[in-house]
Design a protein around this motif. Structure first.
Motif, PDB file in Angstrom:
ATOM      1  N   ASN A 144     -24.005  43.071  79.270  1.00  0.00           N
ATOM      2  CA  ASN A 144     -24.588  42.666  77.912  1.00  0.00           C
ATOM      3  C   ASN A 144     -25.575  43.959  77.683  1.00  0.00           C
ATOM      4  N   GLY A 145     -25.866  43.821  76.435  1.00  0.00           N
ATOM      5  CA  GLY A 145     -26.853  45.066  76.146  1.00  0.00           C
ATOM      6  C   GLY A 145     -27.579  45.192  74.665  1.00  0.00           C
ATOM      7  N   TYR A 146     -28.146  45.971  74.541  1.00  0.00           N
ATOM      8  CA  TYR A 146     -28.949  46.279  73.281  1.00  0.00           C
ATOM      9  C   TYR A 146     -28.127  47.353  72.329  1.00  0.00           C
ATOM     10  N   VAL A 147     -27.790  47.270  71.184  1.00  0.00           N
ATOM     11  CA  VAL A 147     -27.012  47.969  70.409  1.00  0.00           C
ATOM     12  C   VAL A 147     -28.135  49.054  69.910  1.00  0.00           C
ATOM     13  N   PRO A 148     -27.906  50.453  70.359  1.00  0.00           N
ATOM     14  CA  PRO A 148     -28.700  51.317  69.906  1.00  0.00           C
ATOM     15  C   PRO A 148     -28.553  51.809  68.369  1.00  0.00           C
ATOM     16  N   GLU A 149     -29.225  52.659  67.854  1.00  0.00           N
ATOM     17  CA  GLU A 149     -29.128  53.247  66.347  1.00  0.00           C
ATOM     18  C   GLU A 149     -27.635  53.779  66.182  1.00  0.00           C
ATOM     19  N   SER A 150     -27.206  54.663  67.316  1.00  0.00           N
ATOM     20  CA  SER A 150     -26.101  55.389  67.220  1.00  0.00           C
ATOM     21  C   SER A 150     -24.962  54.531  66.939  1.00  0.00           C
ATOM     22  N   LEU A 151     -24.956  53.214  67.196  1.00  0.00           N
ATOM     23  CA  LEU A 151     -23.954  52.311  67.154  1.00  0.00           C
ATOM     24  C   LEU A 151     -23.967  51.286  65.838  1.00  0.00           C
ATOM     25  N   ASP A 152     -25.003  51.640  65.165  1.00  0.00           N
ATOM     26  CA  ASP A 152     -25.110  50.736  64.149  1.00  0.00           C
ATOM     27  C   ASP A 152     -23.875  50.797  63.149  1.00  0.00           C
ATOM     28  N   ASN A 153     -23.648  49.463  62.699  1.00  0.00           N
ATOM     29  CA  ASN A 153     -22.567  49.320  61.765  1.00  0.00           C
ATOM     30  C   ASN A 153     -20.959  49.566  62.517  1.00  0.00           C
ATOM     31  N   ALA A 154     -21.202  49.436  63.797  1.00  0.00           N
ATOM     32  CA  ALA A 154     -19.843  49.629  64.679  1.00  0.00           C
ATOM     33  C   ALA A 154     -19.208  48.242  64.561  1.00  0.00           C
ATOM     34  N   VAL A 155     -17.948  48.056  65.123  1.00  0.00           N
ATOM     35  CA  VAL A 155     -17.413  46.718  65.111  1.00  0.00           C
ATOM     36  C   VAL A 155     -17.054  46.225  66.387  1.00  0.00           C
ATOM     37  N   VAL A 156     -16.927  44.841  66.566  1.00  0.00           N
ATOM     38  CA  VAL A 156     -16.455  44.233  67.872  1.00  0.00           C
ATOM     39  C   VAL A 156     -15.766  43.041  67.473  1.00  0.00           C
ATOM     40  N   SER A 157     -14.654  42.643  68.516  1.00  0.00           N
ATOM     41  CA  SER A 157     -14.162  41.539  68.638  1.00  0.00           C
ATOM     42  C   SER A 157     -14.607  40.245  68.729  1.00  0.00           C
ATOM     43  N   ASN A 158     -14.059  39.292  68.619  1.00  0.00           N
ATOM     44  CA  ASN A 158     -14.686  37.875  68.686  1.00  0.00           C
ATOM     45  C   ASN A 158     -14.913  37.466  70.281  1.00  0.00           C
ATOM     46  N   GLU A 159     -14.483  38.499  71.187  1.00  0.00           N
ATOM     47  CA  GLU A 159     -14.592  38.596  72.634  1.00  0.00           C
ATOM     48  C   GLU A 159     -16.362  38.714  72.911  1.00  0.00           C
ATOM     49  N   TYR A 160     -16.879  39.252  71.893  1.00  0.00           N
ATOM     50  CA  TYR A 160     -18.378  39.354  72.137  1.00  0.00           C
ATOM     51  C   TYR A 160     -19.301  38.409  71.339  1.00  0.00           C
TER      52      TYR A 160
ATOM     53  N   VAL B 299      -5.810  43.533  66.699  1.00  0.00           N
ATOM     54  CA  VAL B 299      -6.676  42.225  66.543  1.00  0.00           C
ATOM     55  C   VAL B 299      -7.456  42.353  65.213  1.00  0.00           C
ATOM     56  N   LYS B 300      -7.269  41.606  64.190  1.00  0.00           N
ATOM     57  CA  LYS B 300      -7.815  41.688  63.178  1.00  0.00           C
ATOM     58  C   LYS B 300      -9.192  40.933  62.921  1.00  0.00           C
ATOM     59  N   SER B 301      -9.491  40.133  64.034  1.00  0.00           N
ATOM     60  CA  SER B 301     -10.727  39.283  63.711  1.00  0.00           C
ATOM     61  C   SER B 301     -11.953  40.214  64.315  1.00  0.00           C
ATOM     62  N   TYR B 302     -12.428  41.092  63.519  1.00  0.00           N
ATOM     63  CA  TYR B 302     -13.777  41.914  63.891  1.00  0.00           C
ATOM     64  C   TYR B 302     -14.632  41.606  63.210  1.00  0.00           C
TER      65      TYR B 302
ATOM     66  N   ASP C  42      -6.844  52.184  56.003  1.00  0.00           N
ATOM     67  CA  ASP C  42      -7.234  53.710  56.117  1.00  0.00           C
ATOM     68  C   ASP C  42      -8.457  54.138  56.523  1.00  0.00           C
ATOM     69  N   LYS C  43      -9.388  53.181  56.646  1.00  0.00           N
ATOM     70  CA  LYS C  43     -10.838  53.150  57.199  1.00  0.00           C
ATOM     71  C   LYS C  43     -11.074  53.623  58.423  1.00  0.00           C
ATOM     72  N   LEU C  44     -11.890  54.351  58.877  1.00  0.00           N
ATOM     73  CA  LEU C  44     -12.174  54.471  60.379  1.00  0.00           C
ATOM     74  C   LEU C  44     -13.247  53.481  60.778  1.00  0.00           C
ATOM     75  N   TYR C  45     -13.081  52.945  61.857  1.00  0.00           N
ATOM     76  CA  TYR C  45     -14.054  52.123  62.501  1.00  0.00           C
ATOM     77  C   TYR C  45     -14.452  52.452  63.773  1.00  0.00           C
ATOM     78  N   GLN C  46     -15.654  52.287  64.290  1.00  0.00           N
ATOM     79  CA  GLN C  46     -16.374  52.993  65.508  1.00  0.00           C
ATOM     80  C   GLN C  46     -16.007  51.269  66.376  1.00  0.00           C
ATOM     81  N   LEU C  47     -15.348  51.395  67.483  1.00  0.00           N
ATOM     82  CA  LEU C  47     -15.357  50.191  68.395  1.00  0.00           C
ATOM     83  C   LEU C  47     -16.244  50.504  69.512  1.00  0.00           C
ATOM     84  N   VAL C  48     -16.911  49.475  69.992  1.00  0.00           N
ATOM     85  CA  VAL C  48     -17.712  49.691  71.209  1.00  0.00           C
ATOM     86  C   VAL C  48     -17.226  48.629  72.390  1.00  0.00           C
TER      87      VAL C  48
END
Length: 400
Positions: A91-107, A68-71, A40-46
């Motif tokens: 490839n890229g630098y994670v900005p402040e606006s995406l702090d605490n976002a989640v990614v899959s193991n493809e990254y 896919v649950k492996s995040y 039930d929690k919202l996650y920001q994907l990038v």
């Protein structure tokens, strides 16, 4: 580079020490922050865009909607590498606006250490040498399906300066990027403004007056045939063997010299074109292949697939801005002969097309206005190209 391959050819004052050779694994560390997804929690994907265009949000999803649950959690300042798209610059630098976002193991998520910052890594990843390194550490047959071999990449050699010099380089290129962004925004705004003014300064479907007019013009526009003002020019020129050739670019980009890499044919007849004539491409009418022959191409030639017309009683700049609007070329282009991929607009068909016209004086005022706007757009486009070329050159000369 100079004779010493560990010293760049352009350098900030005060830095003289050679750059050090380090394996990638010595200057970056892979991090993993597994996340247990709450339904039930919202996650920001990038996602990471190609061509070093950065890390961007893909929006929010509840945990139960993420298949896919492996995040893994990412933090501002991390560096992301797409394992399947890195050869395309993803490839890229994670900005402040995406702090605490989640990614899959493809990254792959990496951070720097006391020898290198992720901001510096973000900078050097734009270099051609880094693209080559990423390519050499990828395997597969299809360029779109290459897989990044992280272990191989970590063993490869980098040359890096001291941290203080890294910081100087980061600051310099950050300023250069700000200038590029500034001119890009100005350019984009002008393009949007031109589009809006084309809609406002030409009558809409079913109307005979535009919403915005110059002072002193009040008469309704009148429907006319192009053939009332344009006359087909068919002055015979040379054959394809020795004609100086020109062509009409798509999307109203004008008439330019044509480079014929394979030479021409003696059996192909060309026709002489003169400065100020209106031209279009028969096969590319639906792609807005329209233009006016410039002075420098006076006397150049084209085949009958790019006909030319002398004009009288109509302003050439006004006409060019009218025909390059979608409602004109798409609507009229649908009557062309041929299949969808090879439609042709023949001269008689073109001359029979109708346009709404104001007085010649109002046409000229509109033509001058859009010509000035096009000059501003071109100016910012050239500044953009210049800055990008400067950056490209300095990415070569200020690094090893």
């Amino acid at each position: 580079m100079t004779e010493n391959s560990n010293i760049p050819s352009i350098r900030f004052a005060g830095f003289t020490d050679p750059w050090e050779q380090r394996k990638v694994e010595e200057v970056v560390s892979e991090v993993s922050r597994p996340v247990v997804l709450d339904d039930d929690k919202l996650y920001q994907l990038v996602t990471v865009r190609r061509r070093n265009e950065g890390v961007a949000s893909r929006g929010y999803l509840k945990g139960k909607d993420i298949l896919v649950k492996s995040y893994f959690e990412i933090h501002a300042g991390d560096y992301l590498i797409s394992k399947r798209q890195i050869v395309h610059g993803a490839n890229g630098y994670v900005p402040e606006s995406l702090d605490n976002a989640v990614v899959s193991n493809e990254y792959l998520v990496i951070v720097g250490n006391e020898n290198i910052s992720t901001a510096y890594w973000s900078l050097i990843s734009q270099r051609r040498e880094m693209y080559r390194m990423f390519m050499l550490s990828s395997y597969g047959v299809d360029i779109e399906k290459l897989v990044f071999n992280v272990d191989d990449w970590k063993k490869r050699i980098l040359r890096i300066p001291a941290v203080k010099e890294q910081q100087q380089l980061i600051g310099f290129f950050s300023h250069l990027d700000d200038l590029i962004t500034l001119h890009q925004r100005k350019y984009d705004k002008l393009v949007v403004f031109k589009k809006a003014m084309l809609e406002q300064m030409f009558p809409q479907e079913g109307e005979t007056v535009p919403k915005i007019r110059f002072a002193g013009f009040t008469d309704p526009w009148e429907q006319r045939k192009l053939g009332d003002y344009l006359t087909l020019s068919r002055v015979v020129g040379h054959t394809g063997l020795n004609a100086r050739k020109l062509t009409v670019k798509l999307w109203g980009k004008g008439v330019v010299e044509k480079t014929d890499s394979y030479g021409g044919s003696a059996s192909t007849q060309y026709f002489i074109r003169h400065a100020g004539q209106f031209m279009y491409g028969k096969l590319d009418f639906l792609h807005a292949a329209f233009g006016i022959v410039p002075e420098k191409l006076d006397g150049y030639e084209s085949t009958l697939d790019s006909p030319a017309f002398d004009m009288s009683g109509i302003d050439s700049l006004f006409l060019l801005n009218r025909v390059t609007q979608q409602d004109f070329y798409l609507r009229n282009g649908m009557i062309a002969n041929g299949s969808r991929k090879a439609k042709r607009i023949h001269e008689d068909t073109f001359l029979d097309m109708s346009v709404l016209l104001p007085s010649l004086a109002e046409q000229q005022a509109i033509g001058r206005f859009f010509s000035h706007l096009d000059d501003l757009i071109t100016l910012h486009q050239r500044k953009l190209e210049l800055l990008r070329n400067i950056k490209k050159s300095l990415l070569d000369k200020m690094f090893v």
